[in-house]
Design a protein around this motif. Structure first.
Motif, PDB file in Angstrom:
ATOM      1  N   GLY A 104       0.801  -1.206   0.000  1.00 55.65           N
ATOM      2  CA  GLY A 104       0.000   0.000   0.000  1.00 55.65           C
ATOM      3  C   GLY A 104       0.838   1.261   0.000  1.00 55.65           C
ATOM      4  N   ARG A 105       0.195   2.384  -0.325  1.00 54.48           N
ATOM      5  CA  ARG A 105       0.922   3.647  -0.469  1.00 54.48           C
ATOM      6  C   ARG A 105       0.663   4.611   0.664  1.00 54.48           C
ATOM      7  NH1 ARG A 105      -1.269   5.337  -6.234  1.00 54.48           N
ATOM      8  NH2 ARG A 105      -3.174   4.556  -5.256  1.00 54.48           N
ATOM      9  N   THR A 106      -0.092   4.193   1.683  1.00 45.66           N
ATOM     10  CA  THR A 106      -0.446   5.113   2.763  1.00 45.66           C
ATOM     11  C   THR A 106       0.121   4.647   4.095  1.00 45.66           C
ATOM     12  OG1 THR A 106      -2.543   3.936   3.101  1.00 45.66           O
ATOM     13  CG2 THR A 106      -2.557   5.838   1.613  1.00 45.66           C
ATOM     14  N   PHE A 107       1.267   4.022   4.038  1.00 49.67           N
ATOM     15  CA  PHE A 107       1.867   3.439   5.245  1.00 49.67           C
ATOM     16  C   PHE A 107       2.014   4.463   6.359  1.00 49.67           C
ATOM     17  CE2 PHE A 107       4.154   0.385   7.607  1.00 49.67           C
ATOM     18  CZ  PHE A 107       5.295   0.963   8.133  1.00 49.67           C
ATOM     19  N   SER A 108       2.365   5.679   6.013  1.00 49.76           N
ATOM     20  CA  SER A 108       2.618   6.706   7.030  1.00 49.76           C
ATOM     21  C   SER A 108       1.362   7.115   7.790  1.00 49.76           C
ATOM     22  CB  SER A 108       3.257   7.931   6.388  1.00 49.76           C
ATOM     23  OG  SER A 108       2.374   8.506   5.445  1.00 49.76           O
ATOM     24  N   ARG A 109       0.195   6.711   7.332  1.00 46.08           N
ATOM     25  CA  ARG A 109      -1.052   7.045   8.010  1.00 46.08           C
ATOM     26  C   ARG A 109      -1.430   6.016   9.068  1.00 46.08           C
ATOM     27  NH1 ARG A 109      -4.852   8.982   2.893  1.00 46.08           N
ATOM     28  NH2 ARG A 109      -3.421  10.569   2.120  1.00 46.08           N
TER      29      ARG A 109
END
Length: 123
Positions: free
Chosen positions: A26-31
């Protein structure tokens, strides 16, 4: 949907070290707040450590404080658990988990879980 894959477990002597990794899709790991949990045979799954999405806040169980360090690399979508001064009582299957929240949570109320990696500490 987030998929988590742990690695880095193994057999180590007491006093030794291991570094666990948790690779996320996924591309929203920092969330996601990331957590590490462990489960020994016959025991409930217990909280080990958690880190917020920014990496600026961490929290540890008393049993591992000062020995374990949780960290993350958002560019690599990976969380880590550095485990030093390992004890036989640290033997368990270690799981990483992701929660879509900025709140550090110490319960198992996480959204996604990895398959686990075995850590065995011999005396």
């Amino acid at each position: 949907q987030v998929q988590l894959v742990e690695s880095g477990g193994g057999l180590v002597q007491a006093g030794g070290s291991l570094r666990l990794s948790c690779a996320a899709s996924g591309r929203t790991f920092s969330r996601y707040t990331m957590g590490w949990f462990r489960q020994a045979p016959g025991k409930e799954r217990e909280f080990v450590a958690a880190i917020r999405g920014s990496g600026g806040n961490t929290y540890y169980a008393d049993s591992v404080k000062g020995r374990f360090t949780i960290s993350r690399d958002n560019a690599k979508s990976t969380a880590y658990l550095q485990m030093n001064s390992l004890k036989p009582e640290d033997t368990a299957v270690y799981y990483c988990a992701a929660r879509y929240s900025i709140v550090l949570v110490t319960t198992t109320d996480y959204d996604y879980w990895g398959q686990g990696t075995q850590v065995t500490v011999s005396s």
